[in-house]
Design an enzyme around this catalytic site. Structure first.
Site, PDB file in Angstrom:
ATOM      1  N   ASP A   1       0.823  -1.210   0.000  1.00 19.00           N
ATOM      2  CA  ASP A   1       0.000   0.000   0.000  1.00 19.00           C
ATOM      3  C   ASP A   1       0.858   1.260   0.000  1.00 19.00           C
ATOM      4  O   ASP A   1       0.337   2.361  -0.115  1.00 19.00           O
ATOM      5  CB  ASP A   1      -0.935   0.003   1.227  1.00 19.00           C
ATOM      6  CG  ASP A   1      -2.239  -0.714   0.924  1.00 19.00           C
ATOM      7  OD1 ASP A   1      -2.510  -0.981  -0.265  1.00 19.00           O
ATOM      8  OD2 ASP A   1      -2.998  -1.013   1.869  1.00 19.00           O
TER       9      ASP A   1
ATOM     10  N   ASP B   1      -9.800  -7.690  11.430  1.00 17.54           N
ATOM     11  CA  ASP B   1      -9.674  -9.075  11.885  1.00 17.54           C
ATOM     12  C   ASP B   1     -10.894  -9.519  12.689  1.00 17.54           C
ATOM     13  O   ASP B   1     -11.548 -10.507  12.355  1.00 17.54           O
ATOM     14  CB  ASP B   1      -8.378  -9.277  12.669  1.00 17.54           C
ATOM     15  CG  ASP B   1      -8.067  -8.152  13.635  1.00 17.54           C
ATOM     16  OD1 ASP B   1      -8.880  -7.224  13.749  1.00 17.54           O
ATOM     17  OD2 ASP B   1      -7.016  -8.203  14.292  1.00 17.54           O
TER      18      ASP B   1
HETATM   19  O1  LIG Z   1      -3.391   0.683   4.884  1.00 21.89           O
HETATM   20  C1  LIG Z   1      -2.829  -0.305   5.341  1.00 21.89           C
HETATM   21  C2  LIG Z   1      -2.519  -0.425   6.709  1.00 21.89           C
HETATM   22  C3  LIG Z   1      -1.882  -1.568   7.148  1.00 21.89           C
HETATM   23  N1  LIG Z   1      -1.531  -2.555   6.294  1.00 21.89           N
HETATM   24  C4  LIG Z   1      -0.829  -3.768   6.796  1.00 21.89           C
HETATM   25  O2  LIG Z   1      -1.546  -4.373   7.845  1.00 21.89           O
HETATM   26  C5  LIG Z   1      -0.657  -5.105   8.665  1.00 21.89           C
HETATM   27  C6  LIG Z   1      -0.965  -4.861  10.124  1.00 21.89           C
HETATM   28  O3  LIG Z   1      -0.622  -3.564  10.476  1.00 21.89           O
HETATM   29  P1  LIG Z   1       0.154  -3.200  11.819  1.00 21.89           P
HETATM   30  O4  LIG Z   1       0.452  -1.748  11.788  1.00 21.89           O
HETATM   31  O5  LIG Z   1       1.277  -4.144  12.028  1.00 21.89           O
HETATM   32  O6  LIG Z   1      -0.977  -3.418  12.865  1.00 21.89           O
HETATM   33  P2  LIG Z   1      -0.983  -4.255  14.237  1.00 21.89           P
HETATM   34  O7  LIG Z   1      -1.759  -3.456  15.205  1.00 21.89           O
HETATM   35  O8  LIG Z   1       0.375  -4.663  14.634  1.00 21.89           O
HETATM   36  O9  LIG Z   1      -1.811  -5.489  13.747  1.00 21.89           O
HETATM   37  C7  LIG Z   1      -2.901  -6.116  14.368  1.00 21.89           C
HETATM   38  O10 LIG Z   1      -4.099  -5.378  14.278  1.00 21.89           O
HETATM   39  C8  LIG Z   1      -4.587  -5.108  12.970  1.00 21.89           C
HETATM   40  C9  LIG Z   1      -5.964  -4.493  13.086  1.00 21.89           C
HETATM   41  O11 LIG Z   1      -5.947  -3.273  13.742  1.00 21.89           O
HETATM   42  C10 LIG Z   1      -4.668  -6.371  12.146  1.00 21.89           C
HETATM   43  O12 LIG Z   1      -4.933  -6.006  10.825  1.00 21.89           O
HETATM   44  C11 LIG Z   1      -3.364  -7.087  12.198  1.00 21.89           C
HETATM   45  O13 LIG Z   1      -3.413  -8.251  11.434  1.00 21.89           O
HETATM   46  C12 LIG Z   1      -3.043  -7.421  13.630  1.00 21.89           C
HETATM   47  O14 LIG Z   1      -1.835  -8.140  13.720  1.00 21.89           O
HETATM   48  C13 LIG Z   1       0.757  -4.685   8.293  1.00 21.89           C
HETATM   49  O15 LIG Z   1       1.388  -5.716   7.592  1.00 21.89           O
HETATM   50  C14 LIG Z   1       0.520  -3.464   7.417  1.00 21.89           C
HETATM   51  O16 LIG Z   1       1.489  -3.305   6.446  1.00 21.89           O
HETATM   52  C15 LIG Z   1      -1.830  -2.447   4.949  1.00 21.89           C
HETATM   53  O17 LIG Z   1      -1.516  -3.328   4.164  1.00 21.89           O
HETATM   54  N2  LIG Z   1      -2.482  -1.336   4.507  1.00 21.89           N
END
Ligand SMILES: O=c1ccn([C@@H]2O[C@H](COP(=O)(O)OP(=O)(O)O[C@H]3O[C@H](CO)[C@@H](O)[C@H](O)[C@H]3O)[C@@H](O)[C@H]2O)c(=O)[nH]1
Ligand SMILES: [Mn+2]
Length: 654
Positions: free
Chosen positions: A40, A364
């Protein structure tokens, strides 16, 4: 295998490279696997890193398989030095592979420092003049596995995709990216099962795909009803254990009802379920029921649901009917894949009502409820050592903002179609499972928690009793003691220390008053149409030395709590000051007129309440005496002092 990424700065490409390499090298026939990376951030650097990674994969994958390497993310593997071994062939291979990995790291680093030199290369033309939120679809086949090398040398397909983004179109953050991944992978390889991980969550157990497939394919009569297999998330850089404990109890507990929640990463989904099937759309032999055949396979309904791409629709039909796919050349499918990445592709289709579900920043939990509402079950596997390990934000603003996003997203679910409230009378989800989803309401606790943190101080200042006196106080102390002992037992049973339990209690209070409180504000503003909710990507880091916790369990440490001038720290600082002020005023008053007070007002019990609150907000107390990023900045202090003075004046009734 899906890996979404969004920001090459907050998610350094070398982290993604490691995740991808760990996935490409799992123990499973390589010709049955494909890895798709959705970007993205539309970053040439990410694409460049993947290209380089695919070259290194030709060395890494055979090396891992030949020597049965356990940890297949190279950064993790090479953190430990080579233990002396007589096998000189192994030593030579190890050293050569390490050298190649270091070369790869250097190339990525150099490109990060000077990304302009990528512009000269024709292959990167698609990235010129693009912005992350304004560009057309890019689909690149980084590596196509044409076979013929033998099982242990083959490297699965690797495809880079970046969907079209335009400022005027909603793109649904990660959820939109996941649905694009679903479409492109359907077109290209159409595997019946899909693993998705966050870009920092590398595979730590090479047999993970087999483990999940065992659950899907086991010969029980329910085998067709398992929609997804979820593994817990583990972190290599976590200073606290509260999430591990939560996952362990909540995960296993809900697994005993209808199945664990989908938690966004480390999960294998069934493609058919993601295309919208309910559990009763499938007959005992796994075929579509006649009703479902009419509903899903009618030509016009297919286009309405899945969009206008004929190739995609055909792949959906194949997936729903469990037809195996003829191997196609990926290069020939690029144009079609680009088409399904257009902003308007989803327009007037049902994407977002199936696949990964829209309308919540916590896609999720939202998607999870949607699947359980359709009657599916899910399974939980928690192997030791953990199957997936990733990075977690450092203690401080990053962690607080992440928790705010999670709880905002969870409340959003309550107000949309999948709400466990509105689904109250749908019978396909079990009653207890629905109740379990109300856990999503946790952030509403922030208001009572804030009140509880202030009440003892208020009572001390106001000289009114919070707790009953005499034997009744014993009941309250016993209840509190029982609660503490029970949660302590929960921690100790999982092998965590008393300190780690205390740290977790502290962190939960800080989150409740620093993150969840602001989620309520987010939701109110969203419901009033004043602002929208965005997805701030969590910052990821990679360790350069083995973490201490690796072998003896993660360490709990509150000393690393970082502050800045963000308003998220005002409630915590305010709570601390109020309790300190109340204690000070109480003890001064106590000394001055020790004889004049009768037994009716506040007393030692309320003072103990204040001390307890201060202990729970210990990082803030320490932050008063620290400097730099570990100290609370002056602006936050002054705002908190102002609020404290107001509170004291009101409580004293001056
Ligand atoms: O516009 C976006 C925003 C995020 N991501 C991806 O989404 C994933 C999760 O993002 P992260 O910032 O790591 O969020 P976390 O809070 O660590 O993740 C938890 O919480 C998220 C929901 O808030 C879930 O989507 C994730 O799977 C879960 O592990 C990453 O690989 C990002 O690159 C995208 O592809 N596009
Ligand atoms: Mn993450």
């Amino acid at each position: 295998m899906f890996v979404p990424t969004a920001d090459p700065v907050r998610e350094p490409p070398i982290i993604i490279v490691n995740t991808v390499l760990s996935m490409l090298s799992v123990n499973y026939p390589a010709n049955k696997l494909a890895c798709y990376v959705s970007d993205d951030g539309c970053s040439a650097l990410t694409y460049f890193s993947l290209k380089e990674a695919s070259k290194f994969a030709m060395i890494w994958v055979p090396f891992c398989k030949k020597y049965n390497v356990r940890v297949r993310a190279p950064f993790r593997y090479f953190l430990n030095p080579l233990v002396s071994t007589d096998d000189s062939a192994f030593r030579k291979d190890w050293e050569m592979t390490k050298r190649e990995y270091e070369k790869l790291c250097r190339k990525v680093e150099d490109a990060t420092g000077d990304s302009h030199r990528l512009d000269a290369d024709d292959d990167f033309k698609a990235f010129s003049n693009t912005k992350p939120n304004d560009h057309s679809t890019i689909v690149k086949v980084v590596w196509e596995n044409k076979g013929g090398l033998g099982d242990d040398k083959e490297v699965p397909h690797l495809v880079y995709i970046s969907r079209e983004k335009r400022p005027k179109y909603l793109h649904h953050y990660k959820t939109g990216a996941m649905n694009f991944l679903l479409r492109v992978s359907g077109l290209m390889t159409n595997a019946p099962y899909m693993l998705n991980v966050d870009c920092d969550m590398y595979v730590n157990e090479p047999d993970v795909v087999r483990q999940a497939m065992c659950v899907f394919l086991q010969n029980s009569k329910n085998s067709n009803h398992c929609a997804f297999v979820q593994f817990p998330q583990n972190f290599y850089d976590s200073c606290t254990n509260e999430l591990a404990v939560l996952q362990s109890y909540l995960g296993r507990g809900v697994a005993g009802i209808q199945g664990p929640f989908y938690i966004g990463s480390g999960c294998f989904h069934t493609r058919r379920v993601m295309y919208g099937l309910s559990s009763d759309d499938i007959e005992d032999n796994g075929n579509l029921s006649s009703v479902a055949t009419r509903e899903f396979l009618a030509e016009d309904s297919l286009v309405k649901r899945y969009g206008s791409s004929k190739e995609l629709v055909q792949s959906v039909v194949d997936a729903l009917q469990r037809k195996s796919n003829p191997q196609k050349s990926l290069e020939n499918l690029i144009e079609e894949a680009q088409q399904v990445g257009h902003c308007h592709y989803e327009y007037q289709t049902s994407w977002g009502n199936f696949g990964w579900l829209y309308d919540s920043v916590a896609e999720d939990i939202n998607t999870s409820i949607g699947i359980h509402l359709r009657g599916w079950t899910s399974s939980f596997i928690s192997p030791d050592p953990p199957a997936f390990v990733g990075s977690t934000p450092s203690l401080g603003l990053e962690a607080i903002v992440q928790q705010r996003r999670w709880s905002t997203g969870a409340i959003e679910v309550l107000f949309n179609q999948q709400s466990p409230l509105s689904g109250m009378f749908r019978r396909k989800i079990k009653f207890r499972q629905r109740l379990a989803y109300f856990w999503a309401l946790m952030c509403i606790r922030s208001i009572p928690e804030l009140v509880y943190c202030l009440l003892p101080a208020y009572c001390l200042l106001h000289n009114s009793a919070l707790f009953p006196k005499g034997p009744c106080l014993g009941i309250i102390v016993t209840l509190l003691g029982m609660h503490c002992l029970y949660s302590l037992w929960q921690f100790m049973r999982l092998g965590f220390s008393v300190k780690s339990w205390y740290v977790a209690q502290s962190i939960w209070r800080i989150i409740a008053t620093g993150s969840w409180l602001f989620s309520i504000q987010d939701i109110i503003l969203k419901l009033l149409g004043i602002s929208k909710i965005g997805f701030i990507v969590a910052k990821k880091t990679m360790p350069d030395k083995p973490t201490q916790g690796e072998d003896d369990g993660p360490k709990s440490d509150l000393r690393k709590f970082e502050f800045d001038s963000s308003h998220h720290f005002i409630p915590g600082t305010f709570i601390l000051f109020v309790n300190l002020a109340a204690l000070a005023i109480f003890f001064v008053g106590q000394q001055r007129s020790s004889c004049s007070h009768g037994g009716g007002g506040s007393g030692l019990a309320e003072a103990c309440g204040c001390i307890l609150v201060i202990m729970l907000f210990l990082p803030f107390l320490k932050g008063l005496f620290e400097h730099g990023k570990y100290g609370i900045p002056f602006s936050t202090l002054s705002k908190a002092v102002f609020l404290t003075v107001l509170f004291v004046v009101v409580s004293l009734g001056i």
